[in-house]
Design an enzyme around this catalytic site. Structure first.
Site, PDB file in Angstrom:
ATOM      1  N   GLU A 124     -12.373   3.213  -1.231  1.00 40.65           N
ATOM      2  CA  GLU A 124     -11.961   4.389  -2.013  1.00 40.65           C
ATOM      3  C   GLU A 124     -11.556   4.038  -3.430  1.00 40.65           C
ATOM      4  O   GLU A 124     -11.727   4.850  -4.334  1.00 40.65           O
ATOM      5  CB  GLU A 124     -10.819   5.113  -1.300  1.00 40.65           C
ATOM      6  CG  GLU A 124     -11.325   5.862  -0.072  1.00 40.65           C
ATOM      7  CD  GLU A 124     -10.223   6.504   0.746  1.00 40.65           C
ATOM      8  OE1 GLU A 124      -9.045   6.410   0.356  1.00 40.65           O
ATOM      9  OE2 GLU A 124     -10.564   7.087   1.785  1.00 40.65           O
ATOM     10  N   VAL A 125     -10.991   2.861  -3.615  1.00 43.29           N
ATOM     11  CA  VAL A 125     -10.579   2.443  -4.959  1.00 43.29           C
ATOM     12  C   VAL A 125     -11.536   1.345  -5.414  1.00 43.29           C
ATOM     13  O   VAL A 125     -11.680   0.312  -4.757  1.00 43.29           O
ATOM     14  CB  VAL A 125      -9.123   1.925  -4.964  1.00 43.29           C
ATOM     15  CG1 VAL A 125      -8.749   1.408  -6.346  1.00 43.29           C
ATOM     16  CG2 VAL A 125      -8.158   3.025  -4.518  1.00 43.29           C
ATOM     17  N   HIS A 138      -6.933  -5.900   2.083  1.00 39.46           N
ATOM     18  CA  HIS A 138      -5.830  -5.327   2.863  1.00 39.46           C
ATOM     19  C   HIS A 138      -5.267  -6.406   3.783  1.00 39.46           C
ATOM     20  O   HIS A 138      -6.033  -7.129   4.445  1.00 39.46           O
ATOM     21  CB  HIS A 138      -6.328  -4.194   3.771  1.00 39.46           C
ATOM     22  CG  HIS A 138      -6.820  -2.968   3.069  1.00 39.46           C
ATOM     23  ND1 HIS A 138      -6.064  -1.828   2.934  1.00 39.46           N
ATOM     24  CD2 HIS A 138      -8.011  -2.689   2.492  1.00 39.46           C
ATOM     25  CE1 HIS A 138      -6.764  -0.899   2.309  1.00 39.46           C
ATOM     26  NE2 HIS A 138      -7.963  -1.389   2.025  1.00 39.46           N
ATOM     27  N   ASN A 148     -12.887  -3.506   2.316  1.00 36.55           N
ATOM     28  CA  ASN A 148     -13.884  -2.438   2.386  1.00 36.55           C
ATOM     29  C   ASN A 148     -14.759  -2.517   1.142  1.00 36.55           C
ATOM     30  O   ASN A 148     -14.246  -2.660   0.031  1.00 36.55           O
ATOM     31  CB  ASN A 148     -13.191  -1.073   2.466  1.00 36.55           C
ATOM     32  CG  ASN A 148     -12.374  -0.915   3.736  1.00 36.55           C
ATOM     33  OD1 ASN A 148     -12.792  -1.348   4.798  1.00 36.55           O
ATOM     34  ND2 ASN A 148     -11.201  -0.311   3.620  1.00 36.55           N
ATOM     35  N   HIS A 171     -10.071  -5.225  -3.409  1.00 36.41           N
ATOM     36  CA  HIS A 171      -8.735  -5.418  -2.818  1.00 36.41           C
ATOM     37  C   HIS A 171      -8.863  -5.883  -1.378  1.00 36.41           C
ATOM     38  O   HIS A 171      -9.720  -5.427  -0.634  1.00 36.41           O
ATOM     39  CB  HIS A 171      -7.883  -4.153  -2.913  1.00 36.41           C
ATOM     40  CG  HIS A 171      -8.558  -2.910  -2.419  1.00 36.41           C
ATOM     41  ND1 HIS A 171      -9.474  -2.211  -3.187  1.00 36.41           N
ATOM     42  CD2 HIS A 171      -8.463  -2.232  -1.256  1.00 36.41           C
ATOM     43  CE1 HIS A 171      -9.910  -1.160  -2.508  1.00 36.41           C
ATOM     44  NE2 HIS A 171      -9.320  -1.148  -1.323  1.00 36.41           N
ATOM     45  N   ASP A 185       0.844  -1.189   0.000  1.00 36.51           N
ATOM     46  CA  ASP A 185       0.000   0.000   0.000  1.00 36.51           C
ATOM     47  C   ASP A 185       0.887   1.249   0.000  1.00 36.51           C
ATOM     48  O   ASP A 185       1.885   1.323   0.711  1.00 36.51           O
ATOM     49  CB  ASP A 185      -0.911   0.004   1.241  1.00 36.51           C
ATOM     50  CG  ASP A 185      -2.062   0.985   1.107  1.00 36.51           C
ATOM     51  OD1 ASP A 185      -3.210   0.531   0.977  1.00 36.51           O
ATOM     52  OD2 ASP A 185      -1.805   2.221   1.123  1.00 36.51           O
ATOM     53  N   ILE A 186       0.488   2.241  -0.774  1.00 34.73           N
ATOM     54  CA  ILE A 186       1.303   3.454  -0.925  1.00 34.73           C
ATOM     55  C   ILE A 186       1.302   4.299   0.354  1.00 34.73           C
ATOM     56  O   ILE A 186       2.249   5.049   0.601  1.00 34.73           O
ATOM     57  CB  ILE A 186       0.826   4.257  -2.159  1.00 34.73           C
ATOM     58  CG1 ILE A 186       1.912   5.173  -2.687  1.00 34.73           C
ATOM     59  CG2 ILE A 186      -0.459   5.020  -1.884  1.00 34.73           C
ATOM     60  CD1 ILE A 186       1.658   5.665  -4.104  1.00 34.73           C
TER      61      ILE A 186
HETATM   62  P1  AMP Z   1      -9.835   1.373   0.348  1.00 34.67           P
HETATM   63  O1  AMP Z   1     -10.160   2.541   1.228  1.00 34.67           O
HETATM   64  O2  AMP Z   1     -10.143   0.060   0.995  1.00 34.67           O
HETATM   65  O3  AMP Z   1     -10.438   1.513  -1.033  1.00 34.67           O
HETATM   66  O4  AMP Z   1      -8.265   1.379   0.213  1.00 34.67           O
HETATM   67  C1  AMP Z   1      -7.581   1.852  -0.896  1.00 34.67           C
HETATM   68  C2  AMP Z   1      -6.117   1.723  -0.567  1.00 34.67           C
HETATM   69  O5  AMP Z   1      -5.375   1.860  -1.769  1.00 34.67           O
HETATM   70  C3  AMP Z   1      -5.603   2.812   0.394  1.00 34.67           C
HETATM   71  O6  AMP Z   1      -5.041   2.178   1.546  1.00 34.67           O
HETATM   72  C4  AMP Z   1      -4.555   3.539  -0.433  1.00 34.67           C
HETATM   73  O7  AMP Z   1      -3.444   3.962   0.336  1.00 34.67           O
HETATM   74  C5  AMP Z   1      -4.176   2.511  -1.484  1.00 34.67           C
HETATM   75  N1  AMP Z   1      -3.676   3.040  -2.734  1.00 34.67           N
HETATM   76  C6  AMP Z   1      -4.246   3.998  -3.509  1.00 34.67           C
HETATM   77  N2  AMP Z   1      -3.505   4.216  -4.607  1.00 34.67           N
HETATM   78  C7  AMP Z   1      -2.434   3.377  -4.524  1.00 34.67           C
HETATM   79  C8  AMP Z   1      -1.301   3.123  -5.358  1.00 34.67           C
HETATM   80  N3  AMP Z   1      -1.103   3.786  -6.501  1.00 34.67           N
HETATM   81  N4  AMP Z   1      -0.409   2.192  -4.953  1.00 34.67           N
HETATM   82  C9  AMP Z   1      -0.596   1.525  -3.790  1.00 34.67           C
HETATM   83  N5  AMP Z   1      -1.641   1.707  -2.979  1.00 34.67           N
HETATM   84  C10 AMP Z   1      -2.538   2.625  -3.338  1.00 34.67           C
END
Ligand code: AMP
Ligand code: ZN
Length: 116
Positions: free
Chosen positions: A94-95, A101, A86, A99, A30-31
């Site tokens: 958010e994405v 975690h 999530n 995914h 994770d970034i």
């Molecule tokens: P969520 O809130 O469950 O959708 O988590 C999205 C996760 O993606 C967050 O923890 C972000 O830090 C991570 N994230 C977003 N963009 C990137 C990226 N380019 N590379 C790695 N992790 C990312």
């Protein structure tokens, strides 16, 4: 999915710190890590969220879970870890690419949910 950042990561169009890859899943750091170990495991094929899965996705869902313990062990959380998915706005996603975690440390990571 052309506008999905995680699809772009799978395709190598956006850089990532890869932890693992096979025919079905891709795992990367994770970034913005919330713990010393913070990995994301994603299906290579675009699936928007856990709310979108069907029976045809069972192999990839199984793979996402079955690679998690080894990844946690190899990346700094040998004695257990927390796994979180999530889902949707209510779940704080958010994405919009499914995914998992994987969060951990050598120390306990603490309680998961705040109660009000
Ligand atoms: P969520 O809130 O469950 O959708 O988590 C999205 C996760 O993606 C967050 O923890 C972000 O830090 C991570 N994230 C977003 N963009 C990137 C990226 N380019 N590379 C790695 N992790 C990312
Ligand atoms: Zn995607």
């Amino acid at each position: 999915m052309t506008d999905c950042i995680f699809c772009k990561i799978v395709q190598g169009e956006i850089p990532s710190r890869k932890a693992f890859e096979d025919d079905l899943v891709y795992a990367f750091h994770d970034i913005h890590p919330l713990r010393p170990t913070h990995l994301l495991v994603i299906p290579k094929r675009h699936i928007a969220s856990l709310a979108e899965v069907g029976a045809e996705d069972e192999p990839v869902l199984g793979r996402m879970l079955s690679v998690a313990p080894r990844l946690a062990k190899e990346h700094g959380s040998p004695n257990g870890f927390r796994s979180i998915i999530n889902t949707g706005q209510v779940g704080g996603q958010e994405v919009a690419h499914l995914h998992l975690h994987i969060l951990g440390d050598t120390k306990p990571v603490g309680p998961m949910l705040e109660r009000d």
